[in-house]
Design a protein around this motif. Structure first.
Motif, mmCIF file in Angstrom:
data_model
loop_
_atom_site.group_PDB
_atom_site.id
_atom_site.type_symbol
_atom_site.label_atom_id
_atom_site.label_comp_id
_atom_site.label_asym_id
_atom_site.label_seq_id
_atom_site.Cartn_x
_atom_site.Cartn_y
_atom_site.Cartn_z
ATOM 1 N N SER A 144 -4.344 12.442 4.260
ATOM 2 C CA SER A 144 -4.507 12.956 5.619
ATOM 3 C C SER A 144 -4.040 11.906 6.613
ATOM 4 N N GLU A 145 -3.930 12.306 7.876
ATOM 5 C CA GLU A 145 -3.536 11.348 8.917
ATOM 6 C C GLU A 145 -4.558 10.226 9.013
ATOM 7 N N LYS A 146 -5.841 10.577 8.910
ATOM 8 C CA LYS A 146 -6.885 9.572 9.015
ATOM 9 C C LYS A 146 -6.807 8.577 7.863
ATOM 10 N N GLY A 147 -6.545 9.079 6.669
ATOM 11 C CA GLY A 147 -6.490 8.202 5.504
ATOM 12 C C GLY A 147 -5.299 7.268 5.508
ATOM 13 N N SER A 148 -4.177 7.701 6.064
ATOM 14 C CA SER A 148 -2.974 6.881 5.998
ATOM 15 C C SER A 148 -2.651 6.149 7.298
ATOM 16 N N SER A 149 -3.292 6.499 8.395
ATOM 17 C CA SER A 149 -2.955 5.933 9.700
ATOM 18 C C SER A 149 -3.473 4.503 9.856
ATOM 19 N N LEU A 150 -2.660 3.692 10.533
ATOM 20 C CA LEU A 150 -3.062 2.332 10.896
ATOM 21 C C LEU A 150 -3.229 2.207 12.410
ATOM 22 N N SER A 151 -3.397 3.338 13.094
ATOM 23 C CA SER A 151 -3.521 3.314 14.551
ATOM 24 C C SER A 151 -4.813 2.599 14.950
ATOM 25 N N PRO A 152 -4.817 1.955 16.123
ATOM 26 C CA PRO A 152 -6.025 1.251 16.566
ATOM 27 C C PRO A 152 -7.266 2.139 16.606
ATOM 28 N N LYS A 162 -6.063 2.456 1.952
ATOM 29 C CA LYS A 162 -5.006 2.357 2.959
ATOM 30 C C LYS A 162 -3.683 1.976 2.300
ATOM 31 N N GLY A 163 -3.727 1.027 1.362
ATOM 32 C CA GLY A 163 -2.514 0.636 0.645
ATOM 33 C C GLY A 163 -1.950 1.775 -0.176
ATOM 34 N N LEU A 164 -2.849 2.578 -0.733
ATOM 35 C CA LEU A 164 -2.448 3.725 -1.543
ATOM 36 C C LEU A 164 -1.756 4.788 -0.703
ATOM 37 N N SER A 165 -2.213 4.982 0.530
ATOM 38 C CA SER A 165 -1.744 6.117 1.323
ATOM 39 C C SER A 165 -0.778 5.764 2.455
ATOM 40 N N SER A 166 -0.741 4.491 2.859
ATOM 41 C CA SER A 166 0.061 4.133 4.032
ATOM 42 C C SER A 166 1.551 4.265 3.757
ATOM 43 N N LYS A 167 2.240 4.685 4.780
ATOM 44 C CA LYS A 167 3.693 4.780 4.689
ATOM 45 C C LYS A 167 4.346 3.456 5.070
ATOM 46 N N GLU A 168 3.562 2.510 5.542
ATOM 47 C CA GLU A 168 4.047 1.176 5.898
ATOM 48 C C GLU A 168 4.090 0.304 4.641
ATOM 49 N N SER A 169 4.711 -0.865 4.758
ATOM 50 C CA SER A 169 4.717 -1.800 3.632
ATOM 51 C C SER A 169 3.294 -2.297 3.391
ATOM 52 N N ALA A 177 -4.852 -3.992 0.017
ATOM 53 C CA ALA A 177 -3.705 -3.156 0.396
ATOM 54 C C ALA A 177 -2.612 -3.240 -0.657
ATOM 55 N N ALA A 178 -2.395 -4.435 -1.186
ATOM 56 C CA ALA A 178 -1.389 -4.595 -2.246
ATOM 57 C C ALA A 178 -1.823 -3.883 -3.526
ATOM 58 N N VAL A 179 -3.096 -4.027 -3.875
ATOM 59 C CA VAL A 179 -3.620 -3.351 -5.064
ATOM 60 C C VAL A 179 -3.491 -1.838 -4.902
ATOM 61 N N GLY A 180 -3.836 -1.335 -3.721
ATOM 62 C CA GLY A 180 -3.716 0.101 -3.463
ATOM 63 C C GLY A 180 -2.287 0.582 -3.594
ATOM 64 N N ALA A 181 -1.358 -0.206 -3.062
ATOM 65 C CA ALA A 181 0.053 0.178 -3.122
ATOM 66 C C ALA A 181 0.570 0.153 -4.557
ATOM 67 N N LYS A 182 0.039 -0.747 -5.374
ATOM 68 C CA LYS A 182 0.561 -0.926 -6.726
ATOM 69 C C LYS A 182 -0.259 -0.221 -7.810
ATOM 70 N N ALA A 183 -1.583 -0.265 -7.683
ATOM 71 C CA ALA A 183 -2.410 0.160 -8.809
ATOM 72 C C ALA A 183 -3.315 1.344 -8.523
ATOM 73 N N GLY A 184 -3.376 1.809 -7.293
ATOM 74 C CA GLY A 184 -4.224 2.964 -7.007
ATOM 75 C C GLY A 184 -5.681 2.612 -6.843
ATOM 76 N N GLU A 185 -6.559 3.573 -7.166
ATOM 77 C CA GLU A 185 -7.987 3.467 -6.839
ATOM 78 C C GLU A 185 -8.863 2.883 -7.934
#
Length: 196
Positions: free
Chosen positions: A102-110, A24-31, A158-166
């Protein structure tokens, strides 16, 4: 179980949610802060809820299976650990969120988060059964550990995903599996030693 064992159980159960949070951290468009809070909230609550339901159900039948409770605890924990390791090895290189872009991979919707929260916590129900059949008295403490540890791991994931990937996803799931197997073996060995 000792406090350390309850903490290890919480860490092991948090690993699936941690892996999804990395994606989620890797793919999300949110912070990553918002992503971490959303993932931590959803996964932390469900990782507490499922073991509670497992404990509740097993508490009803615990008296009937008391003589084999150590074996049940061992089988459940070993099964969960082996399953977690096999899934990690099978999916290494694959994101558990399917396609991260994909939308599913990056979405944070309920709707999406509910699906992931249930999927990552369903195995934790067996841990609740283990708590009941092993006669654990500090269930509220165990559930609090599971929820808090999951929240923290998801936030960090989420932070690791945003910074370091998988890179860390597979290793985390394998470590979680090893911890669960180790706890299962310990329960069984302690029971067998008590017989002598």
């Amino acid at each position: 179980m000792s406090i350390v064992e309850l903490l290890l159980l919480a860490i092991a159960l948090a690993m699936d949610a941690f892996a999804v949070s990395i994606c989620k951290g890797l793919s999300s468009k949110e912070s990553y802060i918002k992503t971490g809070l959303v993932c931590g909230g959803w996964f932390g609550i469900f990782q507490m809820l499922m073991p509670f339901l497992g404990w509740l159900l097993a508490s009803v039948i615990a008296g009937y299976v008391e003589s084999i409770s150590a074996y049940i605890a061992f089988v459940l924990l070993a099964f969960l650990g082996i399953k977690m390791i096999m899934e990690a090895v099978k999916e290494s290189g694959e994101c558990p969120c399917a396609d991260c872009n994909s939308e599913k991979g990056s979405s944070l919707s309920p709707r999406i988060m509910l699906g992931f929260a249930i999927a990552t916590s369903i195995d934790a129900m067996a841990a609740g059964v283990t708590l009941a059949v092993s006669g654990e008295k500090r269930v509220a403490l165990a559930l609090a550990f599971i929820g808090m540890v999951t929240f923290l791991f998801c936030f960090v994931g989420a932070a690791v995903g945003a910074k370091a990937g998988e890179r860390w996803k597979t290793k985390a799931e394998i470590l979680g599996g090893i911890i669960l197997i180790g706890l299962g073996v310990k329960v069984l060995v302690e029971y067998l030693i008590s017989l002598f």
